[in-house]
Write a protein that holds these residues in place. Structure first.
Motif, short mmCIF file in Angstrom:
data_model
loop_
_atom_site.label_atom_id
_atom_site.label_comp_id
_atom_site.label_asym_id
_atom_site.label_seq_id
_atom_site.Cartn_x
_atom_site.Cartn_y
_atom_site.Cartn_z
N HIS A 146 31.06 35.61 37.60
CA HIS A 146 32.50 35.66 37.84
C HIS A 146 32.81 36.93 38.64
O HIS A 146 32.30 38.00 38.33
CB HIS A 146 33.28 35.66 36.52
CG HIS A 146 34.76 35.73 36.72
ND1 HIS A 146 35.46 34.72 37.34
CD2 HIS A 146 35.68 36.69 36.39
CE1 HIS A 146 36.75 35.05 37.38
NE2 HIS A 146 36.90 36.24 36.83
N GLU A 147 33.65 36.78 39.68
CA GLU A 147 34.02 37.91 40.52
C GLU A 147 35.46 38.34 40.23
O GLU A 147 36.35 37.50 40.08
CB GLU A 147 33.88 37.53 42.00
CG GLU A 147 32.45 37.21 42.42
CD GLU A 147 32.35 36.88 43.90
OE1 GLU A 147 33.35 37.08 44.62
OE2 GLU A 147 31.29 36.41 44.33
N TYR A 148 35.67 39.65 40.19
CA TYR A 148 37.00 40.21 39.98
C TYR A 148 36.98 41.65 40.49
O TYR A 148 35.99 42.09 41.08
CB TYR A 148 37.40 40.16 38.51
CG TYR A 148 36.41 40.82 37.55
CD1 TYR A 148 36.61 42.13 37.11
CD2 TYR A 148 35.29 40.13 37.10
CE1 TYR A 148 35.73 42.72 36.23
CE2 TYR A 148 34.39 40.72 36.22
CZ TYR A 148 34.61 42.02 35.79
OH TYR A 148 33.75 42.61 34.93
N VAL A 149 38.07 42.37 40.32
CA VAL A 149 38.11 43.78 40.73
C VAL A 149 38.32 44.64 39.50
O VAL A 149 39.05 44.27 38.58
CB VAL A 149 39.22 44.04 41.78
CG1 VAL A 149 38.91 43.36 43.08
CG2 VAL A 149 40.57 43.61 41.26
N TRP A 150 37.65 45.81 39.50
CA TRP A 150 37.63 46.68 38.32
C TRP A 150 37.45 48.11 38.79
O TRP A 150 36.91 48.36 39.87
CB TRP A 150 36.48 46.25 37.42
CG TRP A 150 36.58 46.80 36.01
CD1 TRP A 150 35.98 47.92 35.53
CD2 TRP A 150 37.29 46.22 34.91
NE1 TRP A 150 36.28 48.09 34.19
CE2 TRP A 150 37.09 47.05 33.78
CE3 TRP A 150 38.08 45.09 34.77
CZ2 TRP A 150 37.65 46.79 32.54
CZ3 TRP A 150 38.64 44.82 33.53
CH2 TRP A 150 38.42 45.66 32.43
#
Length: 456
Positions: A146-150
């Protein structure tokens, strides 16, 4: 045309045509090769990252396998021991594992201790992704990426992250790991820049050789004096063209401002007079309507003066874009009787003054079109400031746009498109299925002014 000129053209034009053909073909073929190679490289690097993540997750599962299966000392003791093991399993400067229960409660987070014990089921990243929900859902489906921003621990900046989540079914835990992928883009950009530099050098060599041949041919045919005269004529022509271009730009600017500003206020006066005419025989507040029309006329005079000074909406300077749009909606609702709902987020310094003016003028023009053509009773204006872009939506419940929309749809729509294109924005017009018109605008924000976000 003199014989010398004809001879010069016969000699030089084939050289120019050949150099353009060779340079253009080399450029576009090289661009295609760059795109293909960089895409392949990016895919290989990303595949390597994915395999690296799988290896790390396998290592973690191996480390806790015996404790998880046998639960020595009871389940609570086993879970405590596994938490400690996972908490200590960090790699690199920014690599770590994390654990959440299926209700979104954080159980392990080596880098952000403030998350541990909290319930983060509804946590969203700056782009609106429900991070914990999606990770748990991915794990429950058999595990995956899963790709996201952090927030990256080493820099504190928000970066893209690729995570892998699996389920520890017996304990109802989600075990995850992630790697930041910003270095992939940096590596690919560096390679692309090297390729582009090589292309520029090749094209430069081609045109340098051509220029040398042209220079020699010109010298042999007509000599240095003719070359100097030709150079002077060329510069004079460029200067003349530039003067015409500046004149056209100024005329366009004045025409756009007059149309977007004065037109709005004159239409408001017209609405006021119409209200007076229709209500004069039965409404006791005729004087109030007349006074209102006079105030609008005074505003018109002030607007003309403002345009002559700076062509800058004063409401933007005084209150900012969000407040200015709310004020515009209230004024339009008062003048037209059309209900207007405005939801606007503040963009602060993430948008230039010129871009704010363009957005404000676009909304003005859209509201004018609603009043003139739509027959709507309600307008909704929504302005959202994302992490990279500003998104504006204007929607009414009127009769909608003609289908298909004419190529020359009017000065107003043309002005709206030109304003957005000036700031690298994109405008989309469409009919709403339930009836009415929707205008969508996407505009990039200033990259030098980063929006602040909380961790996560």
């Amino acid at each position: 045309m003199t014989f010398k000129t004809k001879l010069l053209l016969i000699t030089i034009l084939p050289l120019i045509a050949l150099s353009l053909l060779i340079g253009g073909a080399s450029y576009y073929q090289a661009r295609g090769l760059i795109a293909t190679q960089t895409q392949a490289l990016e895919a290989r690097i990303l595949a390597a990252k994915r395999q690296e993540i799988r290896n790390y997750i396998s290592l973690a599962l191996t480390a806790i396998d015996r404790i998880y299966d046998e639960e020595p000392g009871g389940r609570d003791a086993a879970q405590t021991q596994v938490k400690q093991i996972i908490n200590n399993m960090t790699f690199g400067e920014d690599g770590y594992f994390f654990v959440y229960s299926l209700d979104g409660t954080n159980l392990v987070h080596p880098k952000l201790a403030n998350l541990v014990g909290g319930q983060w089921w509804d946590l969203q990243d700056p782009e609106g992704d429900f991070v914990i929900q999606n990770l748990i859902d991915t794990a429950l489906k058999g595990g995956g990426f899963h790709e996201y921003v952090w927030h990256k621990p080493s820099t504190g900046l928000v970066e893209e992250k690729l995570a892998y989540a699996v389920i520890l079914e017996k304990w109802e835990w989600m075990l995850g790991i992630g790697l930041y992928t910003g270095d992939i883009a940096l590596e690919v950009d560096a390679i692309r820049a090297d390729f582009a530099s090589s292309i520029r050098q090749t094209v430069f060599v081609v045109f340098a050789i051509t220029l040398g041949a042209i220079t020699v041919a010109g010298t042999l045919i007509i000599g240095v004096r003719f070359s100097e005269q030709r150079f002077a004529d060329s510069k004079l022509k460029e200067l003349t063209n530039r003067i015409f271009e500046v004149q056209e730009q100024e005329r366009k600017r004045v025409s756009t401002e007059l149309h977007d500003s004065i037109s709005q206020l004159l239409i408001s006066v017209r609405y006021g007079i119409e209200m007076i005419q229709s209500e004069a025989s039965k409404t006791p507040d005729l004087r109030a309507h007349a006074d209102k029309c006079l105030r609008i006329l005074d505003s018109t005079i002030s607007e003309v003066r403002r345009i002559s000074r700076d062509l800058r909406p004063s409401v933007l300077d005084d209150m900012g874009l969000a407040t200015a749009l709310i004020s515009l909606g209230k004024e339009f609702e008062t003048q037209s009787g059309i209900r207007v709902d405005v939801s606007a987020e503040r963009c602060r310094d993430r948008l230039s003054d010129a871009a704010k003016t363009a957005v404000y003028r676009l909304v003005q023009e859209a509201m004018t079109n609603v009043a003139r053509h739509s027959g709507a009773t309600h307008v909704d204006i929504n302005l959202k400031v994302g992490f990279h872009t500003l998104n504006l939506k204007i929607e009414d419940n009127g009769c909608g746009l003609p289908s298909p929309l004419p190529v020359n749809a009017g000065l107003g729509i043309r002005n709206m498109r030109e304003r957005m294109e000036t700031h690298n924005g994109f405008l989309q017009l469409q009919n709403v299925a339930e009836g009415g018109t929707r205008i969508k605008v996407t505009m990039p924000l200033d990259k030098t002014a980063k929006k602040q976000h909380h961790d996560g």
